[in-house]
Design a protein around this motif. Structure first.
Motif, PDB file in Angstrom:
ATOM      1  N   ARG A   4      14.660   2.712  57.570  1.00 29.71           N
ATOM      2  CA  ARG A   4      13.643   1.665  57.473  1.00 29.71           C
ATOM      3  C   ARG A   4      14.273   0.294  57.653  1.00 29.71           C
ATOM      4  O   ARG A   4      13.707  -0.575  58.302  1.00 29.71           O
ATOM      5  N   ALA A   8      13.370  -2.463  60.650  1.00 26.23           N
ATOM      6  CA  ALA A   8      12.814  -3.779  60.366  1.00 26.23           C
ATOM      7  C   ALA A   8      13.633  -4.896  61.010  1.00 26.23           C
ATOM      8  O   ALA A   8      13.095  -5.954  61.305  1.00 26.23           O
ATOM      9  N   THR A  76       6.063  -6.572  60.615  1.00 21.26           N
ATOM     10  CA  THR A  76       6.478  -6.410  59.217  1.00 21.26           C
ATOM     11  C   THR A  76       6.258  -7.731  58.504  1.00 21.26           C
ATOM     12  O   THR A  76       6.748  -8.774  58.939  1.00 21.26           O
ATOM     13  N   ARG A  81       5.201  -2.619  56.629  1.00 16.02           N
ATOM     14  CA  ARG A  81       5.238  -2.321  58.061  1.00 16.02           C
ATOM     15  C   ARG A  81       3.816  -1.953  58.484  1.00 16.02           C
ATOM     16  O   ARG A  81       3.238  -0.975  58.010  1.00 16.02           O
ATOM     17  N   TYR A 115       8.946   1.054  65.018  1.00 15.97           N
ATOM     18  CA  TYR A 115       7.913   1.487  64.077  1.00 15.97           C
ATOM     19  C   TYR A 115       7.622   2.976  64.274  1.00 15.97           C
ATOM     20  O   TYR A 115       6.544   3.359  64.732  1.00 15.97           O
ATOM     21  N   THR A 119       7.376   5.629  59.265  1.00 13.98           N
ATOM     22  CA  THR A 119       7.833   4.453  58.514  1.00 13.98           C
ATOM     23  C   THR A 119       6.741   3.413  58.313  1.00 13.98           C
ATOM     24  O   THR A 119       6.991   2.373  57.694  1.00 13.98           O
ATOM     25  N   VAL A 120       5.552   3.653  58.827  1.00  7.39           N
ATOM     26  CA  VAL A 120       4.467   2.660  58.747  1.00  7.39           C
ATOM     27  C   VAL A 120       3.814   2.718  57.368  1.00  7.39           C
ATOM     28  O   VAL A 120       3.520   3.796  56.841  1.00  7.39           O
ATOM     29  N   ASP A 121       3.573   1.541  56.792  1.00 13.71           N
ATOM     30  CA  ASP A 121       2.965   1.439  55.457  1.00 13.71           C
ATOM     31  C   ASP A 121       1.459   1.238  55.501  1.00 13.71           C
ATOM     32  O   ASP A 121       0.733   1.792  54.665  1.00 13.71           O
TER      33      ASP A 121
END
Length: 308
Positions: A4, A8, A76, A81, A115, A119-121
């Protein structure tokens, strides 16, 4: 897979724009055929388009045909993210031939921007139309599963409630079955109650109600270090609507309210340094709203990275 932290801070090879310390990436899915503009914005006749010289060559062809594209934005902010809208998707049965059973490298592009889907929030959905929710899910073992398994998918409660009571035709029902309901069933969809002045999701990340195209349509504002960008969704489909905000989409749920929203939004942006990022604007995709002879126009801001 990259970590991560590497995702970023690593290189940003795809088209992107700085917004303060935030980097907003355009993640391309596919250009849309020229027929799309004629269907989507019937009021944008070739003669009318031709009178706006600044639209050519980037936003319109010499014959007045509009250029449009399907893409997402990823960035981000405040450690989150974020992906805004997810395009048409691969392998989906669609009534529109240009959207049917696509095979694009969208996920590879998203990963190349740093991305990876795992890993995307946050996935922010400006609205629940077919060309904005398609990569919510991907095909796996004969079923549709969330593409972003760790993310919260966000949409306006007004938007979801509207479609829940809407008498859908077959194609729209299919879209909900393959691209919305699997996310709901996985417990990943969050419904937002968005006040009239907007809702902060995190420092520097705010959603704004921009109704008309759909009842719960949202725009997305990113801010950092005094710089601001606004992602349109479909409250503005194409730069031709800046000088002609009366031109609406053939699929606007409430055309009058859509025009009111568009006029108010453009008035709030004109003459400011806010970067306007069009969710269907072809490259260069971004620009600043200015006033030209009593009308609005767009001064393009080319992307960094690969040629836009």
């Amino acid at each position: 897979m990259q970590t991560r932290a590497a995702d970023a801070t690593g290189p940003a090879p795809l088209p992107h724009w700085p917004v303060g310390g935030v980097t907003v990436h355009r993640v391309d899915e596919t250009p849309l055929p020229t027929e799309t503009g004629r269907w989507l914005l019937p009021g944008a006749t070739p003669d009318l388009v031709a009178r706006q010289d600044w639209l050519r060559p980037d936003f319109a062809d010499a014959d007045g045909a509009l250029r449009l594209s399907s893409h997402s934005f990823a960035f981000t902010v405040a450690g989150l993210r974020v992906v805004v809208d997810t395009g048409i998707g691969n392998g989906k049965p669609r009534a529109n031939p240009a959207w049917h059973d696509l095979r694009t490298d969208y996920l590879q592009r998203l990963t190349a921007a740093g991305y990876h889907p795992d890993t995307v929030d946050l996935v922010i959905l400006t609205h629940l139309h077919t060309d904005h929710v398609g990569w919510n899910t991907r095909g796996a073992n004969g079923t549709w599963v969330p593409t972003f398994p760790r993310a919260r998918y966000l949409v306006s409660r007004v938007e979801r409630d509207f479609w829940a009571s809407y008498d859908m035709d077959g194609p729209r029902r299919q879209m909900f079955r393959d691209s919305v309901e699997p996310v709901e069933e996985a417990g990943l969809l969050d419904l937002l109650d968005v006040p009239a002045d907007g809702l902060d999701l995190a420092p520097g990340l705010r959603v704004l109600p921009t109704p008309g195209h759909t009842p719960g349509h949202l725009a997305v504002r990113v801010a950092d270090g005094g710089a601001t960008a606004l992602i349109t969704g479909d409250c503005v489909h194409h730069p031709v609507q800046l000088p002609h905000p009366d031109i609406g989409s053939c699929v606007d749920i409430d055309p009058g309210r859509a025009e009111e929203t568009r006029r108010a939004l453009l008035a709030s942006l004109a003459g400011t340094t806010t970067l306007l990022l069009g969710s269907h604007f072809p490259p260069p995709t971004a620009g600043r709203v200015d006033a030209r002879a009593g009308r609005y126009g767009l001064t393009p801001v080319p992307a960094h990275g690969r040629p836009s």
